[in-house]
Scaffold this motif. Structure first.
Motif, mmCIF file in Angstrom:
data_model
loop_
_atom_site.group_PDB
_atom_site.id
_atom_site.type_symbol
_atom_site.label_atom_id
_atom_site.label_comp_id
_atom_site.label_asym_id
_atom_site.label_seq_id
_atom_site.Cartn_x
_atom_site.Cartn_y
_atom_site.Cartn_z
ATOM 1 N N THR A 26 0.865 -1.186 0.000
ATOM 2 C CA THR A 26 0.000 0.000 0.000
ATOM 3 C C THR A 26 0.895 1.227 0.000
ATOM 4 N N ILE A 27 0.698 2.097 -0.979
ATOM 5 C CA ILE A 27 1.508 3.312 -1.068
ATOM 6 C C ILE A 27 0.612 4.530 -0.847
ATOM 7 N N LEU A 69 -3.503 11.580 -9.242
ATOM 8 C CA LEU A 69 -2.832 10.282 -9.306
ATOM 9 C C LEU A 69 -3.803 9.093 -9.273
ATOM 10 N N GLN A 70 -4.806 9.159 -8.386
ATOM 11 C CA GLN A 70 -5.770 8.052 -8.292
ATOM 12 C C GLN A 70 -6.407 7.782 -9.653
ATOM 13 N N GLY A 100 -0.729 -6.099 -7.193
ATOM 14 C CA GLY A 100 -0.061 -6.044 -5.887
ATOM 15 C C GLY A 100 0.100 -4.639 -5.337
ATOM 16 N N LEU A 101 -0.239 -3.633 -6.149
ATOM 17 C CA LEU A 101 -0.117 -2.247 -5.682
ATOM 18 C C LEU A 101 -1.473 -1.707 -5.264
ATOM 19 N N ILE A 102 -1.550 -1.209 -4.045
ATOM 20 C CA ILE A 102 -2.759 -0.537 -3.569
ATOM 21 C C ILE A 102 -2.398 0.926 -3.357
ATOM 22 N N LEU A 103 -3.073 1.810 -4.072
ATOM 23 C CA LEU A 103 -2.815 3.239 -3.882
ATOM 24 C C LEU A 103 -3.712 3.728 -2.758
ATOM 25 N N GLY A 104 -3.095 4.106 -1.649
ATOM 26 C CA GLY A 104 -3.836 4.526 -0.463
ATOM 27 C C GLY A 104 -4.235 5.992 -0.559
#
Length: 219
Positions: A10-11, A34-35, A46-50
């Motif tokens: 989570t980034i 960005l979202q 595997g990437l979760i944009l927080g």
């Protein structure tokens, strides 16, 4: 426990509002969009944009929302059934004189603002966290800056590693974030970007997306 590939990452991302001499801060645009940009282009597996937050360009003014979002990420981490999920904080700041991107290796425990911040504060040679010691104290990211920089260069971006995040609000926020990261078992990275006049908005959006993808690999 059948593990399929590396655990999800989570980034969380922050940028800054306008400040003295920079009426349009590119990091506000990058982080605000960005979202949507990542969704449109497809999030890497595997990437979760927080959270994506815009901070005041002010030492004290940035801290309350910074700590609120840092803390909420930790709370979220605890609520996940698996604590194998990694959390990375990426902070974007602008360097108006830069011609390329800079991935910052460290922050220094010194606030010496060249001009007052957006709340009128202009500290000189003040330790950011007095409990950490003097103004020569540094904190380093646990992320592999050299490898990240090389990977982004191979993708065609003008980017370099840096050991000097300045002594203004960028360094101030990075120091706090690195300290929090170390205490809570997460990771933090600061990246300086040029103005859109120097590197256009679309390229900077692509760079931000590529950086997040690199962190998935190198984090």
């Amino acid at each position: 426990m059948g593990s399929e590939g590396p655990p999800a990452v989570t980034i969380h991302v922050t940028g800054f509002k306008k400040f003295h001499g920079v009426s349009d801060n590119p990091t506000e645009t990058i982080v605000s969009n960005l979202q949507e940009y990542m969704k449109k282009n497809g999030l890497p597996k595997g990437l979760i944009l927080g959270s994506c937050n815009i901070l005041e360009t002010a030492g004290q003014g940035a801290l309350v929302p910074l700590y609120q979002t840092l803390q909420s990420a930790i709370s979220g981490k605890d609520s996940e059934s698996s604590n194998s999920k990694r959390i990375i904080w990426v902070h974007f700041g602008v360097n108006s004189g830069a011609t390329r991107f800079a991935v910052e290796h460290q922050a220094v425990n010194e606030a010496t603002f060249r001009c007052p911040d957006e709340m009128g504060w202009k500290p000189q040679k003040v330790p950011i966290i007095p409990a950490d010691g003097g103004i020569s104290q540094t904190r380093e990211t646990s992320l592999p800056v050299e490898e990240i920089t090389k990977a982004l260069t191979k993708m065609g971006y003008e980017v370099m590693p840096s050991d000097d995040a300045g002594r203004f609000v960028c360094n101030y926020v990075y120091y706090h974030s690195l300290r929090f990261a170390e205490q809570n078992g997460i990771q933090s990275l600061f990246v300086h970007v040029p103005l859109f006049l120097t590197i256009d908005e679309e390229t900077q959006m692509q760079f931000a997306a590529s950086l997040l993808e690199c962190l998935l690999t190198f984090g």
